[in-house]
Design a protein around this motif. Structure first.
Motif, PDB file in Angstrom:
ATOM      1  N   ALA A 171       0.841  -1.195   0.000  1.00  0.00           N
ATOM      2  CA  ALA A 171       0.000   0.000   0.000  1.00  0.00           C
ATOM      3  C   ALA A 171       0.880   1.250   0.000  1.00  0.00           C
ATOM      4  O   ALA A 171       1.960   1.261   0.591  1.00  0.00           O
ATOM      5  CB  ALA A 171      -0.922  -0.007   1.217  1.00  0.00           C
ATOM      6  N   VAL A 172       0.412   2.286  -0.657  1.00  0.00           N
ATOM      7  CA  VAL A 172       1.202   3.509  -0.843  1.00  0.00           C
ATOM      8  C   VAL A 172       0.532   4.665  -0.100  1.00  0.00           C
ATOM      9  O   VAL A 172      -0.696   4.818  -0.145  1.00  0.00           O
ATOM     10  CB  VAL A 172       1.340   3.847  -2.338  1.00  0.00           C
ATOM     11  CG1 VAL A 172       2.043   5.193  -2.528  1.00  0.00           C
ATOM     12  CG2 VAL A 172       2.105   2.746  -3.063  1.00  0.00           C
ATOM     13  N   ILE A 173       1.351   5.474   0.557  1.00  0.00           N
ATOM     14  CA  ILE A 173       0.850   6.678   1.219  1.00  0.00           C
ATOM     15  C   ILE A 173       0.949   7.829   0.222  1.00  0.00           C
ATOM     16  O   ILE A 173       2.004   8.435   0.044  1.00  0.00           O
ATOM     17  CB  ILE A 173       1.661   6.998   2.489  1.00  0.00           C
ATOM     18  CG1 ILE A 173       1.713   5.781   3.413  1.00  0.00           C
ATOM     19  CG2 ILE A 173       1.077   8.201   3.218  1.00  0.00           C
ATOM     20  CD1 ILE A 173       2.670   5.945   4.577  1.00  0.00           C
ATOM     21  N   PHE A 174      -0.146   8.102  -0.471  1.00  0.00           N
ATOM     22  CA  PHE A 174      -0.141   9.143  -1.490  1.00  0.00           C
ATOM     23  C   PHE A 174      -0.201  10.523  -0.848  1.00  0.00           C
ATOM     24  O   PHE A 174      -0.807  10.693   0.223  1.00  0.00           O
ATOM     25  CB  PHE A 174      -1.337   8.973  -2.431  1.00  0.00           C
ATOM     26  CG  PHE A 174      -1.224   7.803  -3.363  1.00  0.00           C
ATOM     27  CD1 PHE A 174      -0.495   7.898  -4.531  1.00  0.00           C
ATOM     28  CD2 PHE A 174      -1.851   6.603  -3.066  1.00  0.00           C
ATOM     29  CE1 PHE A 174      -0.378   6.829  -5.394  1.00  0.00           C
ATOM     30  CE2 PHE A 174      -1.756   5.518  -3.911  1.00  0.00           C
ATOM     31  CZ  PHE A 174      -1.016   5.630  -5.079  1.00  0.00           C
ATOM     32  N   PRO A 175       0.423  11.524  -1.465  1.00  0.00           N
ATOM     33  CA  PRO A 175       0.341  12.885  -0.932  1.00  0.00           C
ATOM     34  C   PRO A 175      -1.112  13.339  -0.825  1.00  0.00           C
ATOM     35  O   PRO A 175      -1.908  13.177  -1.753  1.00  0.00           O
ATOM     36  CB  PRO A 175       1.099  13.719  -1.981  1.00  0.00           C
ATOM     37  CG  PRO A 175       1.983  12.751  -2.684  1.00  0.00           C
ATOM     38  CD  PRO A 175       1.243  11.452  -2.688  1.00  0.00           C
ATOM     39  N   GLY A 176      -1.467  13.891   0.311  1.00  0.00           N
ATOM     40  CA  GLY A 176      -2.818  14.399   0.507  1.00  0.00           C
ATOM     41  C   GLY A 176      -3.814  13.390   1.004  1.00  0.00           C
ATOM     42  O   GLY A 176      -4.974  13.741   1.263  1.00  0.00           O
ATOM     43  N   SER A 177      -3.416  12.123   1.146  1.00  0.00           N
ATOM     44  CA  SER A 177      -4.339  11.118   1.664  1.00  0.00           C
ATOM     45  C   SER A 177      -4.181  11.057   3.178  1.00  0.00           C
ATOM     46  O   SER A 177      -3.262  10.421   3.703  1.00  0.00           O
ATOM     47  CB  SER A 177      -4.046   9.749   1.031  1.00  0.00           C
ATOM     48  OG  SER A 177      -4.997   8.788   1.421  1.00  0.00           O
ATOM     49  N   MET A 178      -5.058  11.727   3.889  1.00  0.00           N
ATOM     50  CA  MET A 178      -4.948  11.872   5.334  1.00  0.00           C
ATOM     51  C   MET A 178      -5.748  10.800   6.064  1.00  0.00           C
ATOM     52  O   MET A 178      -6.539  10.065   5.474  1.00  0.00           O
ATOM     53  CB  MET A 178      -5.437  13.261   5.744  1.00  0.00           C
ATOM     54  CG  MET A 178      -4.781  14.400   4.962  1.00  0.00           C
ATOM     55  SD  MET A 178      -2.968  14.408   5.123  1.00  0.00           S
ATOM     56  CE  MET A 178      -2.810  14.863   6.847  1.00  0.00           C
ATOM     57  N   ALA A 179      -5.540  10.738   7.370  1.00  0.00           N
ATOM     58  CA  ALA A 179      -6.191   9.719   8.193  1.00  0.00           C
ATOM     59  C   ALA A 179      -7.709   9.805   8.086  1.00  0.00           C
ATOM     60  O   ALA A 179      -8.398   8.780   8.054  1.00  0.00           O
ATOM     61  CB  ALA A 179      -5.753   9.858   9.651  1.00  0.00           C
ATOM     62  N   GLN A 180      -8.253  11.005   8.005  1.00  0.00           N
ATOM     63  CA  GLN A 180      -9.702  11.156   7.950  1.00  0.00           C
ATOM     64  C   GLN A 180     -10.293  10.624   6.648  1.00  0.00           C
ATOM     65  O   GLN A 180     -11.517  10.462   6.533  1.00  0.00           O
ATOM     66  CB  GLN A 180     -10.117  12.617   8.137  1.00  0.00           C
ATOM     67  CG  GLN A 180      -9.542  13.594   7.137  1.00  0.00           C
ATOM     68  CD  GLN A 180      -8.254  14.236   7.629  1.00  0.00           C
ATOM     69  OE1 GLN A 180      -7.511  13.619   8.378  1.00  0.00           O
ATOM     70  NE2 GLN A 180      -8.026  15.468   7.216  1.00  0.00           N
ATOM     71  N   ASP A 181      -9.413  10.353   5.644  1.00  0.00           N
ATOM     72  CA  ASP A 181      -9.889   9.790   4.385  1.00  0.00           C
ATOM     73  C   ASP A 181     -10.149   8.294   4.490  1.00  0.00           C
ATOM     74  O   ASP A 181     -10.753   7.713   3.580  1.00  0.00           O
ATOM     75  CB  ASP A 181      -8.881  10.052   3.262  1.00  0.00           C
ATOM     76  CG  ASP A 181      -8.685  11.529   2.989  1.00  0.00           C
ATOM     77  OD1 ASP A 181      -9.680  12.276   3.095  1.00  0.00           O
ATOM     78  OD2 ASP A 181      -7.552  11.936   2.671  1.00  0.00           O
ATOM     79  N   CYS A 182      -9.650   7.649   5.525  1.00  0.00           N
ATOM     80  CA  CYS A 182      -9.887   6.226   5.736  1.00  0.00           C
ATOM     81  C   CYS A 182     -11.206   6.061   6.487  1.00  0.00           C
ATOM     82  O   CYS A 182     -11.306   6.478   7.641  1.00  0.00           O
ATOM     83  CB  CYS A 182      -8.748   5.590   6.536  1.00  0.00           C
ATOM     84  SG  CYS A 182      -7.240   5.311   5.581  1.00  0.00           S
ATOM     85  N   PRO A 183     -12.214   5.447   5.881  1.00  0.00           N
ATOM     86  CA  PRO A 183     -13.498   5.321   6.566  1.00  0.00           C
ATOM     87  C   PRO A 183     -13.473   4.341   7.734  1.00  0.00           C
ATOM     88  O   PRO A 183     -14.354   4.348   8.583  1.00  0.00           O
ATOM     89  CB  PRO A 183     -14.436   4.817   5.458  1.00  0.00           C
ATOM     90  CG  PRO A 183     -13.531   4.136   4.484  1.00  0.00           C
ATOM     91  CD  PRO A 183     -12.242   4.896   4.523  1.00  0.00           C
ATOM     92  N   GLY A 184     -12.452   3.478   7.778  1.00  0.00           N
ATOM     93  CA  GLY A 184     -12.335   2.498   8.854  1.00  0.00           C
ATOM     94  C   GLY A 184     -10.887   2.322   9.239  1.00  0.00           C
ATOM     95  O   GLY A 184     -10.020   3.109   8.825  1.00  0.00           O
TER      96      GLY A 184
END
Length: 304
Positions: A171-184
């Motif tokens: 899995a990749v940590i893309f720029p701008g993908s923050m914790a609040q973007d994960c629904p679970g």
């Protein structure tokens, strides 16, 4: 928390030049389009230079006609891809902002729209020059996967069209993908003292399936299995192969934000339940699978 791969230090721009008030930047995405068209052109020329690959030893076009078709092809890709994005993905927005429809530099292209644009351009070119449509379609299908491969790699470099949150090791940590973007809890990772959201690199999945694997299969069929001897066979494999690959990858790809709602977190445009349904990409790919199957059936019955 599980480990993940930080996004590499990649810029969407290959280089930029600023001289006074003049600024120019060459983006990887533009380069992918240019390189994909050039590679596809050379593949098509290589195929038509081998008369033995075609029925009765007669290629559908001359190398000069392939070159002349490039202009038609580029117009079909750009206009079809842009209008497809406008109509399929954000019709409401562009109805309110019609002046932005032609602002290609802001991004927004749809493969299925580009496919329709190329189909219209191809039919018009074949009609004008009296070229067999199925054989010309086989040639264009053979030439398309390199552009898909490079385009999806450019999507990855641009950190766009990423996948759904995931705990897989790659899995990749893309720029701008923050914790609040994960629904679970899936996809939550810690990096540099921050909790971020790791995702499937779905752009690379598409590059591999739609570009590398599908392209290799088509070249093998054309050069080693005599597939071009039965008009429509290569085109049928392309349509069915692309459609199936896109349907599969959509299972791992984040839906377009305009389709996501609190009641529809996966962005299905046809929903049977919160977890089961079809995305827009899957819905648009189903007719391609059906068309590909029909072309393959007709080619099997056709005498070479």
């Amino acid at each position: 928390m599980p480990a993940a791969i930080p996004f590499p230090d990649l810029s969407p721009e290959l280089f930029s030049i600023e001289i006074g008030n003049f600024a120019f930047a060459l983006r990887w995405y533009a380069l992918a389009y240019i390189a994909g068209i050039l590679i596809g052109w050379r593949l098509a020329v290589a195929a038509v230079k081998r008369p033995a690959l075609w029925p009765s030893g007669t290629p559908p076009m001359t190398p000069q006609q392939v070159e002349a078709f490039l202009t038609w092809l580029i117009l079909g890709i750009v206009l079809g891809g842009r209008l497809g994005y406008v109509l399929f993905y954000q019709p409401g927005y562009y109805l309110d902002h019609p002046g932005e429809i032609l602002m290609l530099w802001q991004g927004g292209m749809a493969f299925h729209g580009g496919f329709l644009g190329v189909a219209v351009a191809g039919l018009a070119f074949c009609w004008r020059h009296k070229i067999p449509v199925l054989q010309a379609g086989d040639m264009m299908a053979l030439a398309t996967p390199p552009g898909l491969l490079l385009g999806r790699l450019a999507n990855f470099i641009n950190a766009e069209l990423w996948g759904r949150p995931s705990d897989i090791p790659w899995a990749v940590i893309f720029p701008g993908s923050m914790a609040q973007d994960c629904p679970g809890p899936a996809g939550l990772v810690e990096l540099g003292g921050m909790v971020l959201c790791a995702r499937h690199p779905s752009q690379l999945y598409e590059a591999a399936l739609e570009g590398l694997v599908l392209g290799a299969v088509l070249i093998w069929l054309a050069w080693r299995r005599g597939a071009l001897q039965r008009p429509g066979r290569v085109m049928g494999v392309f349509f069915a192969g692309y459609g199936l690959a896109r349907i599969i990858v959509e299972l791992f790809r984040e839906a377009d934000p305009q389709f996501i709602t609190p009641d529809n977190p996966l962005g299905h445009v046809i929903s049977l339940s919160p977890a089961i349904g079809l995305s827009m990409g899957q819905l648009l790919s189903l007719p391609m699978v059906v068309l590909g199957a029909a072309l393959l059936t007709a080619a099997r019955r056709r005498t070479a």
